[in-house]
Design a protein around this motif. Structure first.
Motif, PDB file in Angstrom:
ATOM      1  N   PHE A  57       0.711  -1.212  -0.039  1.00 33.71           N
ATOM      2  CA  PHE A  57       0.172  -0.034   0.064  1.00 33.71           C
ATOM      3  C   PHE A  57       0.750   1.309  -0.098  1.00 33.71           C
ATOM      4  O   PHE A  57       0.356   2.248  -0.209  1.00 33.71           O
ATOM      5  CB  PHE A  57      -0.945  -0.143   1.063  1.00 33.71           C
ATOM      6  CG  PHE A  57      -1.751  -0.999   1.206  1.00 33.71           C
ATOM      7  CD1 PHE A  57      -3.121  -0.952   0.606  1.00 33.71           C
ATOM      8  CD2 PHE A  57      -1.622  -2.710   1.545  1.00 33.71           C
ATOM      9  CE1 PHE A  57      -4.094  -2.127   0.567  1.00 33.71           C
ATOM     10  CE2 PHE A  57      -2.616  -3.448   1.275  1.00 33.71           C
ATOM     11  CZ  PHE A  57      -3.826  -3.062   0.990  1.00 33.71           C
ATOM     12  N   GLY A  58       2.067   1.046   0.437  1.00 32.34           N
ATOM     13  CA  GLY A  58       2.917   2.454   0.388  1.00 32.34           C
ATOM     14  C   GLY A  58       3.556   2.359   1.809  1.00 32.34           C
ATOM     15  O   GLY A  58       3.675   1.607   2.541  1.00 32.34           O
ATOM     16  N   SER A  59       3.926   3.716   2.087  1.00 37.47           N
ATOM     17  CA  SER A  59       4.603   3.939   3.460  1.00 37.47           C
ATOM     18  C   SER A  59       3.813   5.083   4.133  1.00 37.47           C
ATOM     19  O   SER A  59       3.020   5.869   3.491  1.00 37.47           O
ATOM     20  CB  SER A  59       6.232   4.596   2.987  1.00 37.47           C
ATOM     21  OG  SER A  59       6.786   3.936   2.217  1.00 37.47           O
ATOM     22  N   ILE A  60       3.977   5.046   5.430  1.00 37.26           N
ATOM     23  CA  ILE A  60       3.454   6.179   6.074  1.00 37.26           C
ATOM     24  C   ILE A  60       3.955   7.469   6.031  1.00 37.26           C
ATOM     25  O   ILE A  60       3.389   8.427   6.380  1.00 37.26           O
ATOM     26  CB  ILE A  60       3.261   6.050   7.652  1.00 37.26           C
ATOM     27  CG1 ILE A  60       4.832   5.775   8.182  1.00 37.26           C
ATOM     28  CG2 ILE A  60       2.697   4.541   7.981  1.00 37.26           C
ATOM     29  CD1 ILE A  60       4.737   5.884   9.791  1.00 37.26           C
ATOM     30  N   THR A  61       5.133   7.545   5.376  1.00 33.44           N
ATOM     31  CA  THR A  61       5.594   9.026   4.912  1.00 33.44           C
ATOM     32  C   THR A  61       5.607   9.337   3.642  1.00 33.44           C
ATOM     33  O   THR A  61       4.932   8.575   2.735  1.00 33.44           O
ATOM     34  CB  THR A  61       7.333   8.674   5.176  1.00 33.44           C
ATOM     35  OG1 THR A  61       7.592   7.572   4.529  1.00 33.44           O
ATOM     36  CG2 THR A  61       7.632   8.629   6.631  1.00 33.44           C
ATOM     37  N   PRO A  62       5.745  10.628   3.338  1.00 33.14           N
ATOM     38  CA  PRO A  62       5.316  11.149   1.998  1.00 33.14           C
ATOM     39  C   PRO A  62       6.158  10.616   1.193  1.00 33.14           C
ATOM     40  O   PRO A  62       5.802  10.188  -0.071  1.00 33.14           O
ATOM     41  CB  PRO A  62       5.548  12.525   1.989  1.00 33.14           C
ATOM     42  CG  PRO A  62       5.582  13.203   3.525  1.00 33.14           C
ATOM     43  CD  PRO A  62       5.849  11.879   4.306  1.00 33.14           C
ATOM     44  N   GLU A  63       7.334  10.346   1.429  1.00 32.71           N
ATOM     45  CA  GLU A  63       8.299   9.530   0.458  1.00 32.71           C
ATOM     46  C   GLU A  63       8.071   8.143   0.502  1.00 32.71           C
ATOM     47  O   GLU A  63       7.814   7.597   1.579  1.00 32.71           O
ATOM     48  CB  GLU A  63       9.705   9.973   0.574  1.00 32.71           C
ATOM     49  CG  GLU A  63      10.286  11.087   0.029  1.00 32.71           C
ATOM     50  CD  GLU A  63      11.812  11.380   0.525  1.00 32.71           C
ATOM     51  OE1 GLU A  63      12.649  10.884  -0.435  1.00 32.71           O
ATOM     52  OE2 GLU A  63      11.950  12.068   1.364  1.00 32.71           O
ATOM     53  N   LYS A  64       8.312   7.278  -0.528  1.00 33.67           N
ATOM     54  CA  LYS A  64       7.978   5.843  -0.423  1.00 33.67           C
ATOM     55  C   LYS A  64       9.223   5.147  -0.034  1.00 33.67           C
ATOM     56  O   LYS A  64      10.474   5.220  -0.667  1.00 33.67           O
ATOM     57  CB  LYS A  64       7.485   5.271  -1.929  1.00 33.67           C
ATOM     58  CG  LYS A  64       6.232   5.866  -1.915  1.00 33.67           C
ATOM     59  CD  LYS A  64       5.616   4.930  -3.103  1.00 33.67           C
ATOM     60  CE  LYS A  64       4.042   4.992  -3.080  1.00 33.67           C
ATOM     61  NZ  LYS A  64       3.378   4.004  -4.330  1.00 33.67           N
ATOM     62  N   PHE A  65       9.187   4.333   0.834  1.00 40.40           N
ATOM     63  CA  PHE A  65      10.261   3.528   1.441  1.00 40.40           C
ATOM     64  C   PHE A  65       9.824   2.138   1.646  1.00 40.40           C
ATOM     65  O   PHE A  65      10.288   1.430   2.608  1.00 40.40           O
ATOM     66  CB  PHE A  65      10.672   3.874   2.936  1.00 40.40           C
ATOM     67  CG  PHE A  65      11.437   5.566   2.846  1.00 40.40           C
ATOM     68  CD1 PHE A  65      12.573   5.743   2.067  1.00 40.40           C
ATOM     69  CD2 PHE A  65      10.757   6.574   3.556  1.00 40.40           C
ATOM     70  CE1 PHE A  65      13.017   6.913   1.973  1.00 40.40           C
ATOM     71  CE2 PHE A  65      11.144   7.853   3.509  1.00 40.40           C
ATOM     72  CZ  PHE A  65      12.431   8.151   2.581  1.00 40.40           C
ATOM     73  N   ASN A  66       8.797   1.818   1.031  1.00 40.92           N
ATOM     74  CA  ASN A  66       8.336   0.291   1.432  1.00 40.92           C
ATOM     75  C   ASN A  66       8.744  -0.766   0.659  1.00 40.92           C
ATOM     76  O   ASN A  66       8.567  -1.985   1.266  1.00 40.92           O
ATOM     77  CB  ASN A  66       6.757   0.419   1.015  1.00 40.92           C
ATOM     78  CG  ASN A  66       6.479   0.945  -0.543  1.00 40.92           C
ATOM     79  OD1 ASN A  66       7.129   1.692  -1.155  1.00 40.92           O
ATOM     80  ND2 ASN A  66       5.575   0.251  -0.980  1.00 40.92           N
ATOM     81  N   ARG A  67       9.728  -0.492  -0.246  1.00 41.57           N
ATOM     82  CA  ARG A  67      10.404  -1.594  -0.976  1.00 41.57           C
ATOM     83  C   ARG A  67      11.900  -1.858  -0.400  1.00 41.57           C
ATOM     84  O   ARG A  67      12.689  -0.853  -0.151  1.00 41.57           O
ATOM     85  CB  ARG A  67      10.633  -1.422  -2.448  1.00 41.57           C
ATOM     86  CG  ARG A  67       9.163  -1.228  -3.091  1.00 41.57           C
ATOM     87  CD  ARG A  67       8.293  -2.445  -2.983  1.00 41.57           C
ATOM     88  NE  ARG A  67       6.998  -2.296  -3.650  1.00 41.57           N
ATOM     89  CZ  ARG A  67       6.136  -3.479  -3.585  1.00 41.57           C
ATOM     90  NH1 ARG A  67       6.463  -4.612  -2.911  1.00 41.57           N
ATOM     91  NH2 ARG A  67       5.007  -3.232  -4.166  1.00 41.57           N
ATOM     92  N   TYR A  68      12.285  -3.062  -0.047  1.00 41.44           N
ATOM     93  CA  TYR A  68      13.711  -3.530   0.272  1.00 41.44           C
ATOM     94  C   TYR A  68      14.500  -2.807  -0.881  1.00 41.44           C
ATOM     95  O   TYR A  68      14.292  -2.747  -2.157  1.00 41.44           O
ATOM     96  CB  TYR A  68      13.743  -4.847   0.532  1.00 41.44           C
ATOM     97  CG  TYR A  68      13.461  -5.464   1.738  1.00 41.44           C
ATOM     98  CD1 TYR A  68      13.976  -5.446   2.751  1.00 41.44           C
ATOM     99  CD2 TYR A  68      11.967  -6.057   1.834  1.00 41.44           C
ATOM    100  CE1 TYR A  68      13.430  -5.707   4.087  1.00 41.44           C
ATOM    101  CE2 TYR A  68      11.622  -6.692   2.894  1.00 41.44           C
ATOM    102  CZ  TYR A  68      12.290  -6.309   4.120  1.00 41.44           C
ATOM    103  OH  TYR A  68      12.088  -6.761   5.298  1.00 41.44           O
ATOM    104  N   LEU A 127      17.797   5.105   1.345  1.00 38.93           N
ATOM    105  CA  LEU A 127      17.964   6.496   1.355  1.00 38.93           C
ATOM    106  C   LEU A 127      19.425   6.578   1.234  1.00 38.93           C
ATOM    107  O   LEU A 127      19.739   7.580   0.277  1.00 38.93           O
ATOM    108  CB  LEU A 127      17.441   6.931   2.922  1.00 38.93           C
ATOM    109  CG  LEU A 127      17.293   8.242   3.013  1.00 38.93           C
ATOM    110  CD1 LEU A 127      16.211   9.216   1.655  1.00 38.93           C
ATOM    111  CD2 LEU A 127      16.720   8.694   4.308  1.00 38.93           C
ATOM    112  N   THR A 128      20.315   6.084   2.072  1.00 39.75           N
ATOM    113  CA  THR A 128      21.679   6.116   1.769  1.00 39.75           C
ATOM    114  C   THR A 128      22.024   5.873   0.380  1.00 39.75           C
ATOM    115  O   THR A 128      22.952   6.780  -0.181  1.00 39.75           O
ATOM    116  CB  THR A 128      22.434   5.312   2.783  1.00 39.75           C
ATOM    117  OG1 THR A 128      22.173   5.749   3.988  1.00 39.75           O
ATOM    118  CG2 THR A 128      23.815   5.312   2.771  1.00 39.75           C
ATOM    119  N   GLN A 129      21.486   4.838  -0.306  1.00 44.19           N
ATOM    120  CA  GLN A 129      21.905   4.608  -1.498  1.00 44.19           C
ATOM    121  C   GLN A 129      21.653   5.454  -2.397  1.00 44.19           C
ATOM    122  O   GLN A 129      22.551   5.949  -3.370  1.00 44.19           O
ATOM    123  CB  GLN A 129      21.425   3.280  -2.080  1.00 44.19           C
ATOM    124  CG  GLN A 129      21.791   1.970  -1.192  1.00 44.19           C
ATOM    125  CD  GLN A 129      21.365   0.569  -1.923  1.00 44.19           C
ATOM    126  OE1 GLN A 129      21.436   0.504  -3.097  1.00 44.19           O
ATOM    127  NE2 GLN A 129      21.069  -0.282  -1.205  1.00 44.19           N
TER     128      GLN A 129
END
Ligand SMILES: *Cc1c(COP(=O)(O)O)cnc(C)c1O
Length: 353
Positions: free
Chosen positions: A40-51, A243-245
């Motif tokens: 469904f996505g992330s709870i943040t505006p930016e998407k971090f839901n995928r490994y 994010l670091t990558q």
């Protein structure tokens, strides 16, 4: 002589590594219902839901270009500290194996050895902060797996002599790690250029210093493809977060910015050394190939405490062997350095009144 299979801990040679969802299916398009991520996505505006990519190939392709190595010769770590720990775990059997360090040097080699129950042999640097290659070679025994060399060295700031390093690389059939955290500040070329000659060489570098990205936590290790293969085998699958990558990948587009920062820093280092030299409490400023100065003073601890009380934090190394009375001062901005100097001038007046 050098035989990698004899150095790697036997169970690691044969163990089955974790196979992540992203190891088993490498495509980038499709409906991904394989990794129990949140579709469904992330709870943040930016998407971090995928490994993230477990092997960070986009990043490694770019780093490989900049460092003139193959992308298969790179391991990335959550800071160099993770790479240091992985090297211990790949080569050193707890309770059995030894490594050699050359104090005064970076503290993590010893801490990480303790965590892994690996015995440290200390071969002190000489009074000029250069290594004593004979003493190092004499200290080697059957259990010695790794020799740690930090160049430019922390906290002394100097490069170690190339012919000494080459002597160790040539004579020691175990692993030689050169920690080049400060190499961008030095006029010296990285030893990554020697990787093809020495199958026992591992070079480590970091984004924490010259690149100004300490908070993102990214360390680099360079070695033969074989050594990197085994380090990959034992690392946590997703050790570099997404994010670091992506942040580092865009930072790498602007290497010239890093170079400009390094040049400004070197300029400030010169000014700072000149100003420190004029202070009566400064006994000696050691030559530095790094982004800090090691400064011998009459009373390191007192000066350190005084500066802390004035809101300036430096590193007190005055109790460290060979560094008696010394303070390690990171080069700051022009304004920060000016404040430091004026506080030290005030201190001199108070003490010598
Ligand atoms: C600062 C430093 C590092 C960097 O460690 P990171 O975990 O990458 O931040 C490594 N080695 C030495 C000698 C250092 O001084």
């Amino acid at each position: 002589m050098f035989n990698l299979n004899n150095l790697i801990r036997p169970h690691i040679l044969t163990m089955e590594p974790y196979s992540s969802a992203r190891d088993e299916y490498k495509g980038t398009t499709g409906i991904f219902l394989d990794a129990n991520e949140n579709s469904f996505g992330s709870i943040t505006p930016e998407k971090f839901n995928r490994y993230p990519d477990p092997y960070q190939w986009d990043l490694k392709r770019k780093i490989a270009q900049i460092k003139s190595v193959k992308k298969e010769q790179i391991i990335l770590g959550n800071g160099s500290d993770e790479i240091i720990d992985l090297i211990y775990r790949l080569f050193c059997k707890p309770g059995n194996d030894h490594v050699i360090i050359m104090p005064p040097t970076y503290g993590m080699y010893e801490v990480s050895a303790s965590v892994n129950d690996v015995q440290i042999k200390k071969v002190s640097l000489k009074n000029d902060f250069q290594m004593d290659p004979e003493a190092v070679l004499t200290a080697i025994d059957q259990q010695t797996k790794i020799i740690w060399i930090c160049s430019p060295n922390n906290p002394t700031g100097n490069l170690l002599k190339l012919d000494h390093i080459l002597e160790i690389l040539t004579s020691f059939p175990g692993i030689v790690v050169i920690d080049e955290a400060y190499i961008d500040f030095s006029p010296f070329k990285s030893l990554t250029s020697q990787l093809h000659k020495f199958p026992n060489l591992i070079v480590i570098q970091t984004f924490s210093k010259a690149w100004g990205l300490a908070s993102l936590r990214l360390g680099m290790g360079f070695a033969s493809e074989e050594i990197i293969f085994y380090l990959n085998k034992i690392k946590p699958p997703y050790n570099i977060n997404g994010l670091t990558q992506s942040k580092i990948l865009s930072a790498l587009e602007d290497e010239s910015h890093k170079n400009r920062m390094v040049n400004s820093l070197l300029e400030q280092k010169k000014h700072l050394a000149k100003a420190l030299e004029k202070l009566s409490l400064v006994l000696e400023i050691y030559p530095s190939d790094a982004n800090f100065l090691l400064v011998k003073t009459a009373d390191g601890k007192k000066i350190y405490d005084y500066l802390v009380s004035e809101g300036i934090i430096i590193r007190d190394r005055s109790k460290v062997k060979l560094c008696e009375g010394c303070l390690r001062i990171t080069v700051g901005t022009e304004k920060e350095n000016a404040t430091l100097i004026s506080k030290l001038q005030e201190y001199s007046h108070k003490v010598f009144l």
